[in-house]
Each structure stands twice: as C-alpha cells, then as structure tokens.
Design an enzyme around this catalytic site. Sequence first.
Site, mmCIF file in Angstrom:
data_model
loop_
_atom_site.group_PDB
_atom_site.id
_atom_site.type_symbol
_atom_site.label_atom_id
_atom_site.label_comp_id
_atom_site.label_asym_id
_atom_site.label_seq_id
_atom_site.Cartn_x
_atom_site.Cartn_y
_atom_site.Cartn_z
ATOM 1 N N SER A 31 -2.154 -8.285 3.235
ATOM 2 C CA SER A 31 -2.678 -8.206 4.596
ATOM 3 C C SER A 31 -2.998 -9.602 5.115
ATOM 4 C CB SER A 31 -3.942 -7.344 4.634
ATOM 5 O OG SER A 31 -3.671 -6.084 4.059
ATOM 6 N N GLN A 42 -8.349 -7.904 -10.551
ATOM 7 C CA GLN A 42 -9.034 -6.684 -10.087
ATOM 8 C C GLN A 42 -8.580 -5.479 -10.911
ATOM 9 O OE1 GLN A 42 -9.810 -5.567 -5.850
ATOM 10 N NE2 GLN A 42 -7.947 -4.392 -6.061
ATOM 11 N N HIS A 66 0.840 -1.209 0.000
ATOM 12 C CA HIS A 66 0.000 0.000 0.000
ATOM 13 C C HIS A 66 0.871 1.253 0.000
ATOM 14 C CE1 HIS A 66 -2.709 -2.984 2.136
ATOM 15 N NE2 HIS A 66 -3.481 -2.586 1.148
ATOM 16 N N LYS A 113 -0.661 -7.064 -7.745
ATOM 17 C CA LYS A 113 -0.846 -8.368 -7.100
ATOM 18 C C LYS A 113 -2.275 -8.867 -7.338
ATOM 19 C CE LYS A 113 -1.256 -9.753 -2.638
ATOM 20 N NZ LYS A 113 -2.497 -10.362 -2.710
ATOM 21 N N ASP A 114 -3.232 -7.927 -7.269
ATOM 22 C CA ASP A 114 -4.618 -8.265 -7.600
ATOM 23 C C ASP A 114 -4.811 -7.991 -9.087
ATOM 24 O OD1 ASP A 114 -5.756 -8.891 -4.894
ATOM 25 O OD2 ASP A 114 -4.935 -6.909 -4.517
ATOM 26 N N GLY A 162 -2.677 -2.185 -6.983
ATOM 27 C CA GLY A 162 -1.501 -3.048 -7.073
ATOM 28 C C GLY A 162 -1.707 -4.156 -8.093
ATOM 29 N N GLN A 222 -17.927 -7.437 -1.020
ATOM 30 C CA GLN A 222 -17.026 -8.220 -1.889
ATOM 31 C C GLN A 222 -16.587 -9.524 -1.239
ATOM 32 O OE1 GLN A 222 -14.000 -4.936 -2.031
ATOM 33 N NE2 GLN A 222 -12.496 -6.582 -1.853
ATOM 34 N N LYS A 272 3.601 -9.212 -0.695
ATOM 35 C CA LYS A 272 3.015 -8.612 0.507
ATOM 36 C C LYS A 272 1.493 -8.667 0.412
ATOM 37 C CE LYS A 272 6.780 -6.166 2.110
ATOM 38 N NZ LYS A 272 7.292 -6.021 3.450
#
Length: 279
Positions: free
Chosen positions: A186, A153, A37, A149-150, A147, A61, A184
């Site tokens: 959460s 999305q 983030h 990473k998603d 990001g 979601q 990384k």
Amino acid sequence: MIRTEFIADVKKLVREWKSAGLSIGLVPTMGYLHEGHASLIKKAREENDRVIVSDFVNPIQFGVGEDLESYPRDFEADCNLCESLGVDLIFHPSPEEMYLPGFHSHVGVDTLSTNLCGKSRPIHFNGVCTVVTKLFNISEADRAYFGQKDAQQLCIVKRMVRDLNMNISIIGCPIIREDDGLAKSSRNTYLNAEERQAALILHKALTKGEELVKSGETDASKVKQAITDIINSEPLAKIDYVEIVDASELQAVETINGEILCAIAVYIGKTRLIDNFFA
Ligand code: PAF
C-alpha cells in the site's frame, strides 16, 4: 457481503456460523487493498466456509513521526474488491471501537521483535500482536492469512500463536510482485515516478543475494555486502538495514547453513520499503 464497524455485529455472526459448524478464515489488513491482499483473500476463500476481512489502520502499531495520518485509505474500493472475491464480512472498526478508554493490555513477543524492523520501529510489533490477538478473539477464526512480505510480522505472529496456545492456524502466503519485481505494498502509492523506478533496486539487490546463496555462498557478510553495494548504487536509496538472520529466532548469522531470512528495509526518498527472501 456484510459491512460492519461494530465488534458486537461480528461476534453475533460468528456465533451463528460456529453453531452451524462453519469454518472461518480471517484476513487482517489495514485496507487500501491490492493484489497482495487479494491473494490472501483468495486462499482464505478456498480453505474456509466463511471469510472475514478486517480493514483497520491500527494506530498503536505506528510510532511517533510515522505515517499513521497519511496512510492511504479507500474503504469503498476495498469493499468492491472484497465483494468481487466473495468475502462474507468486512469489519471496519473505528479506533474508538477497538480501543476503549482505559485500554491498557498489550501482547508482545520478546527477542523476535527487537531486531530487523524492530530496531527502527520499537513499538510496532507489540501493536501488531495486540491488534491481531483482538481480531483473533473477535473473529474466532480457524485460520488467519498473512503475507510473507512482512516476514518478521509473520514469524512473530506464528510464535505468539504457538507460545500462547491460541486456537488458530497461521497461513503464510508468498510475496506478490509488480511485473517489474517491486513487491506490492500500500505504501508504493507514496512513490513519485522517479522514486518508483528507483524502488526496483530492492528486488534487484535481493535477486543477486539469493543467487549468491543458491550458488553456495555461506559467508553472510559477503552476501550482505553484495546487496548493500547494489542498493548504494541507487542515489535515491538509503539503507535502513540489510540483514541475514536464522529463520526461526531471527538472530543474525555469520555462516549460512540452515534456513535463513534475508530481509532489507530501504528508504526511497521518504518512503520506507521492505522486501526479503527465505533460503
Ligand atoms: O500487515 C498489516 O497490514 C498489519 O500489520 C496487520 C497485520 C493488519 C495488523 O494491523
């Protein structure tokens, strides 16, 4: 830095900023902020006069049985990080503030939402598109930061913005990894020490996949098989999917010849982790 839970406060500030001719960058998050983030916030800080971070665990979601209740939260730590990075406003609404009684409107992107994570999380991307649209409308941001990473999305949000002529630029930012390669997230916080070690298998498998593609392998099934074999060598790992899709329509390819996304989702114990590369 201003903190608020209320849409009206954000709108009032945005009106002031806009009338002063200032540009606005938005970083949509679900909180529990980490260096991934932080990289989005830093980029937003570089490119905009004002930066808004939204910090909201979006209930619509999450599917039944997913981790909505246990999703990690630490708003004070998030505020400290945002403050240190020069964020102007952190927006931390309650679900009731975002979803009024009688909320029935949804935004969705067909096709792109049905495979990859959409297969096991059928309502997820409609929930994401809906909340992101609300955040775009509330913040009137010029740019929003997501990001890689998603990856699904990011593709879906870009497509939604294009298809619906939304007045915002979507900026994709690279995956930030731990020193040992784990992306990384959460959700990494759910992993115990043994699982944390086992989770390295995702990056290891993708690194092998990427090497094969870069060295000229064009048979998608061979690349997927190599990735699958590596993941299956880890007893704590259970594959949700290993897919190679074209980077635009996110449809499975047999032959690798244009830009592709190789994406994986793997359970390590009960924790579902995702990772990917584009090639
Ligand atoms: O990527 C996330 O953290 C969430 O999906 C987002 C974009 C903040 C929407 O809730």
